[in-house]
Design a protein around this motif. Sequence first.
Motif, PDB file in Angstrom:
ATOM      1  N   ALA A 197       0.249  -1.543  -0.032  1.00  0.00           N
ATOM      2  CA  ALA A 197       0.123  -0.525  -0.172  1.00  0.00           C
ATOM      3  C   ALA A 197       0.687   1.079  -0.536  1.00  0.00           C
ATOM      4  O   ALA A 197       2.039   1.256   1.373  1.00  0.00           O
ATOM      5  CB  ALA A 197      -0.821   0.166   1.456  1.00  0.00           C
ATOM      6  N   ILE A 198       0.248   2.133  -0.590  1.00  0.00           N
ATOM      7  CA  ILE A 198       1.206   3.616  -0.383  1.00  0.00           C
ATOM      8  C   ILE A 198       0.172   4.367   0.796  1.00  0.00           C
ATOM      9  O   ILE A 198      -1.007   4.785   0.219  1.00  0.00           O
ATOM     10  CB  ILE A 198       1.021   4.632  -1.879  1.00  0.00           C
ATOM     11  N   TRP A 199       0.327   4.632   1.959  1.00  0.00           N
ATOM     12  CA  TRP A 199      -0.318   5.057   2.664  1.00  0.00           C
ATOM     13  C   TRP A 199      -0.110   6.033   3.032  1.00  0.00           C
ATOM     14  O   TRP A 199       0.594   6.203   3.222  1.00  0.00           O
ATOM     15  CB  TRP A 199       0.438   3.221   4.169  1.00  0.00           C
ATOM     16  N   CYS A 200      -0.300   7.239   3.317  1.00  0.00           N
ATOM     17  CA  CYS A 200      -1.310   8.011   3.871  1.00  0.00           C
ATOM     18  C   CYS A 200      -0.871   8.100   5.471  1.00  0.00           C
ATOM     19  O   CYS A 200      -2.295   7.742   5.914  1.00  0.00           O
ATOM     20  CB  CYS A 200      -1.806   9.409   3.326  1.00  0.00           C
ATOM     21  N   ASP A 201       0.113   8.108   6.489  1.00  0.00           N
ATOM     22  CA  ASP A 201      -0.092   8.131   7.420  1.00  0.00           C
ATOM     23  C   ASP A 201      -0.712   8.955   8.277  1.00  0.00           C
ATOM     24  O   ASP A 201      -1.035   8.331   9.756  1.00  0.00           O
ATOM     25  CB  ASP A 201       1.730   7.723   8.236  1.00  0.00           C
ATOM     26  N   ARG A 202      -0.797   9.756   7.624  1.00  0.00           N
ATOM     27  CA  ARG A 202      -1.390  11.118   8.928  1.00  0.00           C
ATOM     28  C   ARG A 202      -2.943  11.388   8.428  1.00  0.00           C
ATOM     29  O   ARG A 202      -3.464  11.279   9.493  1.00  0.00           O
ATOM     30  CB  ARG A 202      -1.235  12.661   8.161  1.00  0.00           C
ATOM     31  N   PHE A 203      -3.764  10.626   7.321  1.00  0.00           N
ATOM     32  CA  PHE A 203      -4.482  10.480   7.283  1.00  0.00           C
ATOM     33  C   PHE A 203      -5.487   9.312   7.413  1.00  0.00           C
ATOM     34  O   PHE A 203      -6.673   8.598   7.460  1.00  0.00           O
ATOM     35  CB  PHE A 203      -5.398  10.916   6.471  1.00  0.00           C
ATOM     36  N   ASN A 204      -5.037   7.989   7.407  1.00  0.00           N
ATOM     37  CA  ASN A 204      -4.767   6.215   7.698  1.00  0.00           C
ATOM     38  C   ASN A 204      -5.667   5.865   6.066  1.00  0.00           C
ATOM     39  O   ASN A 204      -6.882   5.512   6.588  1.00  0.00           O
ATOM     40  CB  ASN A 204      -5.562   6.382   8.310  1.00  0.00           C
ATOM     41  N   VAL A 205      -5.099   6.743   4.828  1.00  0.00           N
ATOM     42  CA  VAL A 205      -5.974   5.805   4.269  1.00  0.00           C
ATOM     43  C   VAL A 205      -4.817   5.641   2.950  1.00  0.00           C
ATOM     44  O   VAL A 205      -3.650   6.113   2.790  1.00  0.00           O
ATOM     45  CB  VAL A 205      -6.312   7.097   3.083  1.00  0.00           C
ATOM     46  N   SER A 206      -5.371   4.293   2.255  1.00  0.00           N
ATOM     47  CA  SER A 206      -4.288   4.352   1.038  1.00  0.00           C
ATOM     48  C   SER A 206      -4.869   5.369  -0.508  1.00  0.00           C
ATOM     49  O   SER A 206      -6.089   5.459  -0.543  1.00  0.00           O
ATOM     50  CB  SER A 206      -5.032   3.069   0.494  1.00  0.00           C
ATOM     51  N   PHE A 207      -3.863   5.815  -1.248  1.00  0.00           N
ATOM     52  CA  PHE A 207      -3.902   5.946  -1.713  1.00  0.00           C
ATOM     53  C   PHE A 207      -3.880   5.204  -3.119  1.00  0.00           C
ATOM     54  O   PHE A 207      -4.633   5.868  -3.844  1.00  0.00           O
ATOM     55  CB  PHE A 207      -2.151   7.492  -2.484  1.00  0.00           C
ATOM     56  N   GLY A 208      -3.711   4.097  -3.442  1.00  0.00           N
ATOM     57  CA  GLY A 208      -3.188   2.724  -3.842  1.00  0.00           C
ATOM     58  C   GLY A 208      -2.719   1.906  -3.494  1.00  0.00           C
ATOM     59  O   GLY A 208      -2.217   1.705  -2.054  1.00  0.00           O
ATOM     60  N   ALA A 209      -2.674   0.566  -4.004  1.00  0.00           N
ATOM     61  CA  ALA A 209      -2.478  -0.562  -3.274  1.00  0.00           C
ATOM     62  C   ALA A 209      -2.286  -1.837  -4.287  1.00  0.00           C
ATOM     63  O   ALA A 209      -2.814  -1.651  -5.595  1.00  0.00           O
ATOM     64  CB  ALA A 209      -3.686  -1.196  -2.019  1.00  0.00           C
ATOM     65  N   ALA A 210      -1.646  -2.732  -4.187  1.00  0.00           N
ATOM     66  CA  ALA A 210      -1.282  -3.953  -5.026  1.00  0.00           C
ATOM     67  C   ALA A 210      -1.032  -5.201  -4.385  1.00  0.00           C
ATOM     68  O   ALA A 210      -0.525  -4.902  -3.341  1.00  0.00           O
ATOM     69  CB  ALA A 210      -0.194  -3.344  -5.864  1.00  0.00           C
ATOM     70  N   ALA A 211      -2.144  -6.395  -5.028  1.00  0.00           N
ATOM     71  CA  ALA A 211      -2.124  -7.629  -4.613  1.00  0.00           C
ATOM     72  C   ALA A 211      -0.973  -8.231  -4.891  1.00  0.00           C
ATOM     73  O   ALA A 211      -0.534  -8.057  -6.150  1.00  0.00           O
ATOM     74  CB  ALA A 211      -3.714  -8.037  -4.286  1.00  0.00           C
ATOM     75  N   LEU A 212      -0.847  -8.448  -4.248  1.00  0.00           N
ATOM     76  CA  LEU A 212       0.775  -9.297  -4.200  1.00  0.00           C
ATOM     77  C   LEU A 212       0.860 -11.258  -4.514  1.00  0.00           C
ATOM     78  O   LEU A 212      -0.701 -11.925  -4.036  1.00  0.00           O
ATOM     79  CB  LEU A 212       2.093  -9.619  -3.422  1.00  0.00           C
ATOM     80  N   ALA A 213       1.451 -11.384  -5.766  1.00  0.00           N
ATOM     81  CA  ALA A 213       1.035 -12.982  -5.337  1.00  0.00           C
ATOM     82  C   ALA A 213       2.080 -13.520  -6.657  1.00  0.00           C
ATOM     83  O   ALA A 213       3.472 -12.251  -7.087  1.00  0.00           O
ATOM     84  CB  ALA A 213      -0.253 -13.271  -7.185  1.00  0.00           C
TER      85      ALA A 213
END
Length: 191
Positions: free
Chosen positions: A175-191
């Motif tokens: 996850a590209i995570w915004c720690d200040r607002f506890n929200v994901s900008f974008g994410a990828a499932a790993l396989a």
Amino acid sequence: MRKRTAGIAAAAVAVVVAAVALPLFQPWRLATDKVVDEALPGAVPISTTSSSTTPPTVSVEPEQPTQQPTPQSGPQPKVLLTGKLITHEHRTSGTVAVLALPDGSRVLRIENLDTSDGPDLKVWLSDAEVTPGRAGWHVFDDGQYRSLGSLKGNHGNQNYLVPHDLKLESFRSVAIWCDRFNVSFGAAALA
């Protein structure tokens, strides 16, 4: 007199709100970009630039043609896991791969990243399932996660060291995570 007092009070409140909100939200970061283009670990960079101001010279000699040297290829990184970034709160695209390097270390490689800049962005490995849409925005800190560090740039190619003690089988997403607002900008499932 009351209108003047109300106007001064409203202006003072606006200044206080702006003084708190601007550093917290950093809205100007939506218009800023930072491009990072790190080489693939273990790859030999090829320079196509020169600091010389003299034009190159070519000499032709009537000798036997020389053979072109073949590139030396040593051990290459091994791909352990891959994924494709999806959009959450901010439009995000690119690919991720966990690579085992010839020296035994591991890196998370993000390629062709394109997302918004933002305050306090981190790169996380998480055990959360990647869910598209708003339902997937806030799930990555619900269970087990591990920060690999601050996002180096919101565009380009970048590498993040994966600690030796981290068991990859415990994590199934990035996850590209915004720690200040506890929200994901974008994410990828790993396989």
